[in-house]
Design an enzyme around this catalytic site. Structure first.
Site, short mmCIF file in Angstrom:
data_model
loop_
_atom_site.label_atom_id
_atom_site.label_comp_id
_atom_site.label_asym_id
_atom_site.label_seq_id
_atom_site.Cartn_x
_atom_site.Cartn_y
_atom_site.Cartn_z
N LYS A 90 0.82 -1.22 0.00
CA LYS A 90 0.00 0.00 0.00
C LYS A 90 0.85 1.27 0.00
CE LYS A 90 -4.10 -1.91 2.30
NZ LYS A 90 -3.75 -3.31 2.43
N GLU A 127 -4.16 6.39 8.78
CA GLU A 127 -5.07 7.17 7.93
C GLU A 127 -6.22 7.66 8.80
OE1 GLU A 127 -6.62 4.75 4.77
OE2 GLU A 127 -4.84 5.03 3.53
N HIS A 169 -14.66 -8.68 5.71
CA HIS A 169 -13.85 -8.28 4.55
C HIS A 169 -14.03 -9.19 3.35
CE1 HIS A 169 -12.15 -5.09 6.86
NE2 HIS A 169 -11.91 -5.95 7.84
N ARG A 203 -5.36 -8.08 -10.54
CA ARG A 203 -5.87 -9.37 -11.04
C ARG A 203 -7.26 -9.17 -11.62
NH1 ARG A 203 -6.87 -9.13 -5.47
NH2 ARG A 203 -9.11 -9.19 -5.03
C1 MV4 Z 1 -10.63 2.12 5.39
C2 MV4 Z 1 -11.84 2.30 6.07
C3 MV4 Z 1 -12.08 3.51 6.67
N1 MV4 Z 1 -11.18 4.51 6.61
N2 MV4 Z 1 -9.75 3.15 5.34
C4 MV4 Z 1 -11.21 -2.53 4.43
C5 MV4 Z 1 -10.44 -3.42 3.49
C6 MV4 Z 1 -9.33 -2.60 2.94
N3 MV4 Z 1 -9.22 -2.79 1.53
C7 MV4 Z 1 -9.66 -1.20 3.30
N4 MV4 Z 1 -10.74 -1.23 4.26
C8 MV4 Z 1 -11.15 -0.09 4.87
N5 MV4 Z 1 -10.31 0.97 4.79
C9 MV4 Z 1 -10.03 4.29 5.96
N6 MV4 Z 1 -9.14 5.29 5.93
C10 MV4 Z 1 -12.72 1.24 6.14
C11 MV4 Z 1 -12.37 0.02 5.57
C12 MV4 Z 1 -13.30 -1.05 5.80
C13 MV4 Z 1 -13.40 -1.65 7.08
C14 MV4 Z 1 -12.58 -1.28 8.13
C15 MV4 Z 1 -12.68 -1.87 9.38
C16 MV4 Z 1 -13.65 -2.84 9.60
C17 MV4 Z 1 -14.46 -3.25 8.57
C18 MV4 Z 1 -14.35 -2.66 7.31
C19 MV4 Z 1 -15.19 -3.07 6.28
C20 MV4 Z 1 -15.06 -2.48 5.06
C21 MV4 Z 1 -14.12 -1.47 4.83
#
Ligand code: MV4
Length: 502
Positions: A118, A202, A237, A294
């Site tokens: 990332k 973040e 997720h 992908r």
């Molecule tokens: C986040 C977010 C909120 N704020 N980033 C989840 C998977 C990954 N690809 C990125 N994800 C997230 N990033 C910021 N700055 C919320 C998610 C998120 C999530 C985070 C905690 C618990 C469950 C989640 C479900 C979907 C997305």
């Protein structure tokens, strides 16, 4: 320019079949590889040739890159398609395929490497004016400085592992007092899962929609975007329902996100199919999160709304041909929804539920596509992902796509294993989903096992109502059935914001 005549698919299940079907349409012959658990699997029967590569565990079969390459060479294969999962985002594998004189149907090892981390992906796009969530641009080494930055951003903040995926190494921090503890956890989790403890912070977006953009690039520097997929309905997720297009984006935001996604791809000289992941907040501001290098599980919804066969395009660009379309050739037609049918029991905390598929009858008819890799009587192997099928609907409008999906779910007859289908039906009928007013919290906000029973009762009540209406018709004057939902008056927050932006 090389012409691919024979493809080995380094995968199993529905995606192996998905790739081989397009190969066959293109007159390309196919080679399947399989583990001992998949000896009688449909992807093995479908292929022109098939080779057993080892025992059931992935590490002893589907993850053996060198062995798969050796099989490809011995059978005169021209190219390897990795599908998703397994070796698909392994830069070392993509490089080894190339070095063996074969074509990797996917991006270059360099693109995979850059986007696999990332922080390195954020650095790569830094000069392209891509909106990113406020945060630290580098791995945290000095906790005092990191806390100062967190205070500046404002709590809650999110700690993320740079090598992370699937929510691993991700921690929400509500207050400064929790910072050290959560940081320790994130680093520990990242080291044990990825062997790399670098983490960054973040601002935590509390009600995000997950919206991703499909891109496709060729080896001549051309990149197009194929619009968005809304993937906010997730659990642990894992996406459960995806759709295209999103019901909240305006044409202007869609175009802005598309252009950003193309620039992200250009920043790493991307070719092949890729997905640029964004989160979108309540004001419809969007932020780049990461790029998946992908073909994704949910690619069919994009195929249905654009008319593009993404696998065919991947094969074309892998041969070195230019993209077969320009941006202005692409447009959205209709609406498509995908639900993932997983062998998991929604009534029992979505516990994996493996066993023998006693009954397996697919839905059919207008606007319904089923991508699967199983058949009736089969044992669902415990070694792999529990997804057994993808059910995809397509209609002129979102309402039609929802109606067709519910009809298809009702036609899908699966016994022997519990599946996520009842949960999907619940979600599709939920007011929040129907209105478009939902975000990644959908499952935690609205789902409990009890709603599945309520859902069953609702269906019964509806049958009674329909019968009653029929009786009334015959007794009195025709009466218009009132099945107009309460949604008509419930203006979604996401749509309100959209209206403001117009
Ligand atoms: C986040 C977010 C909120 N704020 N980033 C989840 C998977 C990954 N690809 C990125 N994800 C997230 N990033 C910021 N700055 C919320 C998610 C998120 C999530 C985070 C905690 C618990 C469950 C989640 C479900 C979907 C997305």
């Amino acid at each position: 320019m090389p012409t691919i005549k024979k493809i080995l698919v380094a995968n199993r299940g529905e995606i192996a079949l998905r790739v081989m079907r397009t190969a066959r349409e293109m007159g390309i012959s196919t080679v399947a590889v399989f583990s001992e658990a998949d000896r009688n699997a449909p992807h093995v029967k479908y292929a022109d040739e098939a080779v057993c590569i080892g025992p059931p565990p992935s590490k002893e079969s589907y993850l053996l890159g060198d062995k798969i390459i050796a099989v490809a060479q011995s059978l005169g294969v021209d190219a390897i398609h990795p599908g998703y999962g397994f070796l698909s985002e392994n830069a070392g594998f993509s490089k080894a395929v190339k070095e063996a004189g074969l074509i990797f149907i996917g991006p270059s090892p360099e693109s995979i490497e850059i986007m696999g981390d990332k922080l390195s992906s954020k650095h790569a796009v830094a000069s392209y004016n891509i909106p990113m969530v406020p945060g630290t641009p580098d791995a945290i080494t000095d906790r005092v400085a990191a806390k100062a930055k967190a205070a500046e951003i404002g709590y809650p903040i999110l700690i993320k592992a740079s090598a992370g995926g699937g929510g691993k190494g991700m921690r929400v921090v509500e207050r400064e007092e929790e910072f050290d503890e959560q940081m320790d956890r994130a680093v520990g989790e990242a080291i044990s899962a990825f062997g790399n403890g670098s983490c960054f912070i973040e601002k935590y977006i509390t009600k995000p929609k997950h919206i991703e953009i499909q891109v496709m690039g060729d080896q001549h520097g051309n990149v197009v975007y194929l619009f968005e997929r809304e993937c906010s309905i997730q659990r642990r997720h894992q996406k459960v329902i995806e759709e295209a297009p999103s019901s909240v984006l305006t044409p202007a935001i869609r175009e802005a996100m598309g252009i950003c996604a193309v620039n992200v791809a250009k920043a790493c000289n991307y070719y092949g199919a890729g997905t640029v992941e964004f989160i979108v907040d309540e004001n419809l501001d969007f932020y780049f999160l990461e790029m998946n290098t992908r073909l994704q599980v949910e690619h069919p919804v994009t195929e249905l709304i654009t008319g593009v066969d993404l696998v065919k395009e991947m094969i074309h660009v892998a041969e070195g041909k230019p993209l077969s379309m320009k941006q202005e050739d692409l447009q959205i037609k209709g609406h498509s929804i995908e639900v993932r049918v997983c062998a998991e029991d929604p009534a029992n905390n979505f516990l994996p539920n493996v066993g023998t598929l006693q009954t397996y009858v697919r839905p059919q008819g207008n606007g319904v596509r089923v991508d699967d890799g199983i058949e009736e009587g089969m044992e669902i192997p415990i070694y792999y992902d529990p997804m057994i099928a993808k059910l995809i609907s397509y209609g002129d409008t979102r309402t039609e796509a929802i109606e067709k999906m519910i009809r298809a779910i009702d036609e899908f007859k699966i016994t022997g294993v519990a599946t996520t289908l009842p949960f999907c039906k619940f979600a599709l009928r939920h007011e929040a989903f129907v209105s478009g007013n939902f975000d990644t919290r959908f499952v935690s906000l609205y789902f409990t096992p009890e709603v599945l029973e309520e859902e069953a009762d609702k269906t019964e009540l509806e049958i009674v109502a329909v019968l009653a209406a029929e009786l009334m018709k015959h007794k009195n004057k025709p009466k218009v059935a009132d099945n107009g939902s309460a949604l008509v008056n419930n203006v979604s927050q996401w749509r309100k914001n959209r209206a403001k932006l117009r």
